[in-house]
Write an enzyme that holds these catalytic residues in place. Structure first.
Site, PDB file in Angstrom:
ATOM      1  CE  LYS A  30      -1.848   1.793   3.909  1.00 41.90           C
ATOM      2  NZ  LYS A  30      -1.794   3.248   4.073  1.00 41.90           N
ATOM      3  CG  ASN A  31       2.587   2.718   3.523  1.00 42.16           C
ATOM      4  OD1 ASN A  31       1.409   3.029   3.359  1.00 42.16           O
ATOM      5  ND2 ASN A  31       3.146   2.598   4.713  1.00 42.16           N
ATOM      6  CB  CYS A  86      -4.207  12.257  11.834  1.00 41.38           C
ATOM      7  SG  CYS A  86      -3.556  10.616  11.677  1.00 41.38           S
ATOM      8  NE  ARG A 109       0.716  10.278  10.237  1.00 43.34           N
ATOM      9  CZ  ARG A 109       0.407   9.155   9.606  1.00 43.34           C
ATOM     10  NH1 ARG A 109      -0.725   8.557   9.831  1.00 43.34           N
ATOM     11  NH2 ARG A 109       1.234   8.633   8.732  1.00 43.34           N
ATOM     12  CG  ASP A 132       3.161   1.634   9.378  1.00 42.44           C
ATOM     13  OD1 ASP A 132       2.772   2.483  10.196  1.00 42.44           O
ATOM     14  OD2 ASP A 132       3.318   1.877   8.161  1.00 42.44           O
ATOM     15  NE  ARG A 153      -7.389   4.343   5.569  1.00 47.51           N
ATOM     16  CZ  ARG A 153      -6.600   5.190   6.215  1.00 47.51           C
ATOM     17  NH1 ARG A 153      -6.863   5.509   7.464  1.00 47.51           N
ATOM     18  NH2 ARG A 153      -5.562   5.724   5.627  1.00 47.51           N
TER      19      ARG A 153
HETATM   20  C1  UD1 Z   1       4.503   7.015   6.180  1.00 47.16           C
HETATM   21  C2  UD1 Z   1       3.620   5.806   6.034  1.00 47.16           C
HETATM   22  C3  UD1 Z   1       3.083   5.346   7.371  1.00 47.16           C
HETATM   23  C4  UD1 Z   1       4.253   5.118   8.331  1.00 47.16           C
HETATM   24  C5  UD1 Z   1       5.161   6.341   8.391  1.00 47.16           C
HETATM   25  C6  UD1 Z   1       6.411   6.120   9.214  1.00 47.16           C
HETATM   26  C7  UD1 Z   1       2.627   5.989   3.834  1.00 47.16           C
HETATM   27  C8  UD1 Z   1       1.416   6.200   3.007  1.00 47.16           C
HETATM   28  N1  UD1 Z   1       2.514   6.128   5.143  1.00 47.16           N
HETATM   29  O1  UD1 Z   1       3.700   8.066   6.714  1.00 47.16           O
HETATM   30  O2  UD1 Z   1       2.360   4.133   7.195  1.00 47.16           O
HETATM   31  O3  UD1 Z   1       3.745   4.869   9.630  1.00 47.16           O
HETATM   32  O4  UD1 Z   1       5.586   6.705   7.053  1.00 47.16           O
HETATM   33  O5  UD1 Z   1       7.123   5.033   8.745  1.00 47.16           O
HETATM   34  O6  UD1 Z   1       3.686   5.662   3.321  1.00 47.16           O
HETATM   35  N2  UD1 Z   1       6.677  14.835  10.403  1.00 47.16           N
HETATM   36  C9  UD1 Z   1       6.797  16.178  10.698  1.00 47.16           C
HETATM   37  N3  UD1 Z   1       6.559  17.085   9.696  1.00 47.16           N
HETATM   38  C10 UD1 Z   1       6.238  16.692   8.426  1.00 47.16           C
HETATM   39  C11 UD1 Z   1       6.124  15.324   8.134  1.00 47.16           C
HETATM   40  C12 UD1 Z   1       6.351  14.406   9.151  1.00 47.16           C
HETATM   41  O7  UD1 Z   1       7.085  16.559  11.830  1.00 47.16           O
HETATM   42  O8  UD1 Z   1       6.044  17.567   7.573  1.00 47.16           O
HETATM   43  C13 UD1 Z   1       6.916  13.853  11.481  1.00 47.16           C
HETATM   44  C14 UD1 Z   1       5.686  12.998  11.777  1.00 47.16           C
HETATM   45  O9  UD1 Z   1       4.808  13.642  12.682  1.00 47.16           O
HETATM   46  C15 UD1 Z   1       6.336  11.768  12.383  1.00 47.16           C
HETATM   47  C16 UD1 Z   1       7.644  11.632  11.588  1.00 47.16           C
HETATM   48  O10 UD1 Z   1       7.883  12.916  11.023  1.00 47.16           O
HETATM   49  O11 UD1 Z   1       6.655  11.996  13.729  1.00 47.16           O
HETATM   50  C17 UD1 Z   1       7.618  10.600  10.494  1.00 47.16           C
HETATM   51  O12 UD1 Z   1       6.492  10.801   9.670  1.00 47.16           O
HETATM   52  P1  UD1 Z   1       6.516  10.425   8.124  1.00 47.16           P
HETATM   53  O13 UD1 Z   1       7.672   9.507   7.866  1.00 47.16           O
HETATM   54  O14 UD1 Z   1       6.444  11.657   7.311  1.00 47.16           O
HETATM   55  O15 UD1 Z   1       5.169   9.613   7.963  1.00 47.16           O
HETATM   56  P2  UD1 Z   1       4.211   9.563   6.699  1.00 47.16           P
HETATM   57  O16 UD1 Z   1       4.998   9.793   5.458  1.00 47.16           O
HETATM   58  O17 UD1 Z   1       3.030  10.428   6.950  1.00 47.16           O
END
Ligand code: UD1
Length: 429
Positions: free
Chosen positions: A22-23, A126, A131, A316, A408
């Site tokens: 999915k990711n 969320c 996030r 995850d 999902r």
């Molecule tokens: C992706 C995955 C999700 C997984 C996560 C971490 C998909 C669709 N989703 O989510 O399943 O749990 O990686 O492996 O691939 N952060 C910030 N600012 C930002 C973006 C992120 O502070 O602009 C923080 C987040 O709050 C979190 C950390 O960075 O603490 C990691 O998040 P991130 O790796 O970006 O997660 P996703 O890409 O949303």
């Protein structure tokens, strides 16, 4: 709303085909916005999130054709999507859609890179913490986009196109790395992304982008270099297997005892999780057909685990590991370092008889002899599946409510488990 009923106590034995990830599928579909040529994706899982993203992309003018069934194909073979973003008719992604799936915010990158403008709703609240999207915005800003926040929308503009730049993420972010790679692919000049996420899905997306004509090197390391090109083309790409689905079924069989062949699984995609399972006393063997996971049911050894970005133990799989440790022979500790508030499964596991104590980001799990079935509520994707794992080993009946969370991210979960001996069924309505 559908529910899932499980009567615990059956061992799992047999084979489970692992679906496409999915990711990886979500960013790959989003990457189609970068080109006016056709992108063909094979091994796409049949998931509610894929359907929702199809609608979101449709709103921008993207046509998606789902390929028909081929001779010899089984119900578990992935779908083939033919995606054409030849004409982008709308560069706005509205709140109603983005709020239903956070990853759809990522459309901002290809839209601004190709069309010079994007207006994308901020995803909003969320279930697993705040996030934010600040780092995604920072990346676009470093590539020369003008950013404005307007009534809940992020507006990104680059009338004369993006230009390459240096992006150094202060924190590892998967979404930030995907969006930076996509945007930089169509920027003028070179981009260096530092402290990049190293997840296998990043590598898969980079491979696909390179097939459509991008020039990306270093994906899978913390330093990715992108040479921008003026235009991208079409290609065909096969989505890699889902490491989270793989780890989930591995934990399920560790919980019930038995032996599963996880077909098509690639062990190197989740070595950290397999290492933890081996430490817990589970047998894990790589074979030509996938990964064989066996557990004799003699009891699980407790573990100490902290989640961390790849190649560490994935957040995850944190909830699923916790479900497994509820019946370990002793006390385990699991620390969640990626997302705050990603412990909603704890209260539901406690309803099944688990003994878990939370202190900040650390959970202490005291193994118990038996869990007992009860009605429980699915709260998010990974939390829901942890309840299924616990229920498979609980005495009596468990009904998991709100299973749309499961749909999902897990394809035909109840069919896959039932085929291996679980007493599990979906109750519609
Ligand atoms: C992706 C995955 C999700 C997984 C996560 C971490 C998909 C669709 N989703 O989510 O399943 O749990 O990686 O492996 O691939 N952060 C910030 N600012 C930002 C973006 C992120 O502070 O602009 C923080 C987040 O709050 C979190 C950390 O960075 O603490 C990691 O998040 P991130 O790796 O970006 O997660 P996703 O890409 O949303």
């Amino acid at each position: 709303m559908d529910r899932i009923r499980i009567t615990g106590g059956q061992r799992l034995n047999g084979s489970i085909p692992i679906s496409g990830a999915k990711n990886a599928t979500l960013p790959l579909m989003i990457a189609s916005l970068l080109t006016d040529q056709i992108l063909i994706l094979d091994n796409v899982p049949r998931l509610a999130d894929v359907g929702l993203l199809q609608r979101i992309l449709g709103n921008h003018g993207v046509d998606i054709m789902v390929g028909g069934k081929r001779t010899g194909e089984t119900q578990y073979d992935g779908q083939t999507l033919h995606i054409s973003a030849a004409n982008i008719v709308d560069t706005t992604a509205p709140y109603e859609l983005v709020s239903r799936m956070r990853a759809s915010f990522w459309v901002i990158a290809p839209l601004v890179a190709r069309m010079g403008e994007a207006r994308v709703s901020m995803p909003g609240g969320c279930a697993i913490g705040t996030r934010p999207v600040d780092l995604l915005i920072m990346a676009l800003d470093n590539l020369g986009a003008e950013i404005e926040i307007d009534r809940g929308y992020v507006v990104a503009r680059a009338r004369n196109g993006l230009r390459g730049g240096n992006i150094r993420f202060p924190k590892v972010t998967v979404g930030g790395t995907h969006t930076a790679m996509m945007a930089a692919s169509l920027a003028r000049g070179g981009t260096v992304i530092e402290n990049a996420a190293r997840e296998p899905e990043i590598v898969d997306v980079a491979d696909c982008l390179n097939k459509i004509g991008a020039s990306i090197s270093g994906a899978g390391t913390a330093r990715i270099v992108v040479e921008g090109v003026p235009k991208l083309n079409g290609a065909r790409h096969r989505v890699l297997p889902d490491r989270i689905e793989t780890g989930t079924y591995a934990m399920a069989v560790a919980m019930t005892g038995g032996e599963l062949l996880l077909e098509n699984a690639r062990p190197e995609l989740l070595q950290a999780a397999f290492d933890v399972l081996v430490q817990a006393g589970v047998e894990v063997t790589a074979t030509n057909a996938g990964v064989r996971v066996a557990c004799n049911g003699a009891g699980i050894t407790p573990v100490e685990v902290s989640t961390s970005p790849f190649p560490g133990f994935p957040t995850d799989l944190q909830a699923q590991l916790m479900a497994l440790m509820t019946r370990a022979k002793g006390t385990s500790h699991i620390t969640e370092t990626i997302f705050e508030n990603r412990f909603m499964h704890v209260q539901e596991l406690v309803r099944l008889g688990a003994r878990i104590h939370l202190a900040g980001e650390c959970a202490t799990i005291e193994g118990v002899e038996t869990l007992k079935g009860a009605p429980v509520m699915a709260t998010d994707l990974r939390a829901s599946v942890s309840l299924v794992i616990a229920a498979l080993a609980a005495e009596g009946e468990t009904v998991v409510n709100r299973v749309y969370h499961l749909d999902r991210g897990f394809e035909r979960l109840e069919d896959k488990l039932a085929a291996c001996g679980a007493a599990i069924e979906r109750l519609s309505g």
